[in-house]
Design an enzyme around this catalytic site. Structure first.
Site, PDB file in Angstrom:
ATOM      1  CD  GLU A 229     -37.594  47.427  -1.396  1.00  0.00           C
ATOM      2  OE1 GLU A 229     -38.403  47.778  -0.509  1.00  0.00           O
ATOM      3  OE2 GLU A 229     -36.497  46.893  -1.131  1.00  0.00           O
TER       4      GLU A 229
ATOM      5  CG  ASP B 190     -36.131  37.814   0.228  1.00  0.00           C
ATOM      6  OD1 ASP B 190     -35.979  38.862  -0.415  1.00  0.00           O
ATOM      7  OD2 ASP B 190     -35.347  37.443   1.123  1.00  0.00           O
TER       8      ASP B 190
END
Length: 410
Positions: free
Chosen positions: A275, A353
């Site tokens: 995040e 990611d």
């Protein structure tokens, strides 16, 4: 005679939707073989259960879309939208904007009633598979809250649309773009303060362990993460999740309490890092800018459709029946552009990611998180390529694992 001309643009929109629907249905029923690499991380039973679960959900999704699309195509091109307008016109005693509002109510209720059985079926599937803990009373409470919000905002939007198109027939779509762009930015401030708390409680996280993770990730990312909240998702679901929202001073990371309670520290840290990647790259703001460009194109296309296919008006003003045409257009354009929207989302998720690996210097934790999420959430880890291309907002689990495995950790 129908009030809408079935022209080439309508043909293209419906043809694309038909092709995508057929392919989606085919690959739902016949997903093909699973890659041998998948069995390194998941058992045959886990894969089989996940495929069965997703087959059910995909069938509900595509059946819901086809039902709404079929109804609206019949309603619009079968002249039934105009018949309803004439009936309501008599009720409204010729008062134009009362006619518009009553027509909106009738159409909104019809579309809601068509969608309701699929929403109920989807909820029952989540309960049956152990992912939803909501009682029917709680589900209906959420449903009526969201329906009320949808009704209010949609009613205001519809009335403003008819004011705009009747006042500025040639430039209404430009003014609508400006207005909706402002609304999109206002929503960033309104949603977390007024809308989200209607459904969930959000509390600042004070756990020293989480705070230390955030400090470390903030330092590695070169950003100041000053808002991280816990959401009481467990009152509805057993699934774990997290999301990043906002930009600038409105930025925040929200973690589901199911994540904090049921996942180990290294995996929670990997989620926060992911995040933080969205935060670092301003993905919400970038997504909004892309959304605005899409909005401009969509409204311009709608303007062309209205003036190339609407054959009957309400005196010198636009017939309220055009509302049904707009419902059909929005349904089709959202479905037809699914691959574009999801491609953009997947690129952002890939970037987050890779950044998560960079921020925590631990590939194994990120990979372990993907495997754990897939097992507990019954994710379809290796879906048919078309299904992933068309409907996945995140890369599939196996693609995420492959991406992380190839990442350079420095």
């Amino acid at each position: 005679m129908s009030f809408i001309k079935f022209n080439k643009l309508w043909f293209v929109l419906i043809l694309i939707a038909a092709i995508f629907s057929a392919l989606y249905l085919y690959y739902t029923l016949f997903p093909g073989n699973i890659s041998h690499e998948v069995y390194r991380h998941f058992s045959p039973l886990e894969i089989s259960k996940a495929q069965k679960y997703h087959r059910i959900n995909r069938l509900i999704y595509i059946t819901s879309f086809l039902t709404k699309a079929s109804f609206l195509i019949w309603f619009v091109f079968g002249n039934n939208a105009l018949k309803l307008s004439h009936y309501i016109e008599n009720t409204a005693s010729g008062k134009y904007y009362l006619n518009v509002f009553l027509y909106f109510i009738a159409l909104w209720v019809i579309v809601r009633l068509i969608s309701l059985p699929f929403s109920l079926l989807s909820h029952s599937v989540q309960v049956e598979w152990g992912f939803s803990v909501q009682t029917m009373a709680s589900w209906w409470s959420d449903y009526f809250k969201s329906a009320t919000l949808d009704f209010v905002f949609s009613a205001v939007g519809v009335l403003l649309f008819f004011v705009a198109i009747n006042s500025w027939p040639k430039t209404w779509w430009i003014k609508a773009t400006i207005f909706l762009t402002i609304i999109m930015f206002v929503q960033i401030f309104v949603y977390p303060t007024f809308i989200a708390p209607l459904f969930n409680n959000f509390t600042p996280i004070h756990d020293p362990k989480i705070i230390n993770m955030v400090k470390e990730i903030s330092k590695n990312a070169g950003i100041k993460i000053d808002r991280i909240q816990e959401m009481d998702a467990s009152k509805r679901t057993t699934l774990a999740n997290a999301y990043f929202y906002g930009f600038g001073n409105t930025s925040r990371i929200v973690l589901y309490d199911t994540l904090l309670k049921h996942y180990p520290d290294d995996e929670i840290k990997a989620v926060i890092a992911h995040e933080a990647g969205h935060w670092k790259e301003n993905h919400v703001l970038k997504g909004m800018i892309i959304g605005i460009l899409g909005l401009i194109l969509g409204l311009y296309l709608l303007n062309i459709l209205i003036y190339s296919s609407v054959l009957i008006t309400y005196g010198k003003r636009m017939t309220p029946a055009v509302m049904a045409m707009i419902y059909l257009f929005v349904l089709l354009i959202n479905f037809d552009t699914n691959p574009i929207q999801n491609y953009i989302s997947r690129q952002m998720e890939k970037q987050a990611d890779l950044l998560s690996v960079k921020y925590i210097h631990d590939k194994n934790a990120v990979i372990k998180l993907q495997i754990e999420l897939a097992k507990k959430s019954l994710l379809d880890v290796d879906p048919p390529p078309f299904i992933e291309w068309f409907s996945y907002s995140h890369p599939s689990t196996m693609h995420r694992i492959e991406l992380v495995q190839k990442a350079n950790v420095k």
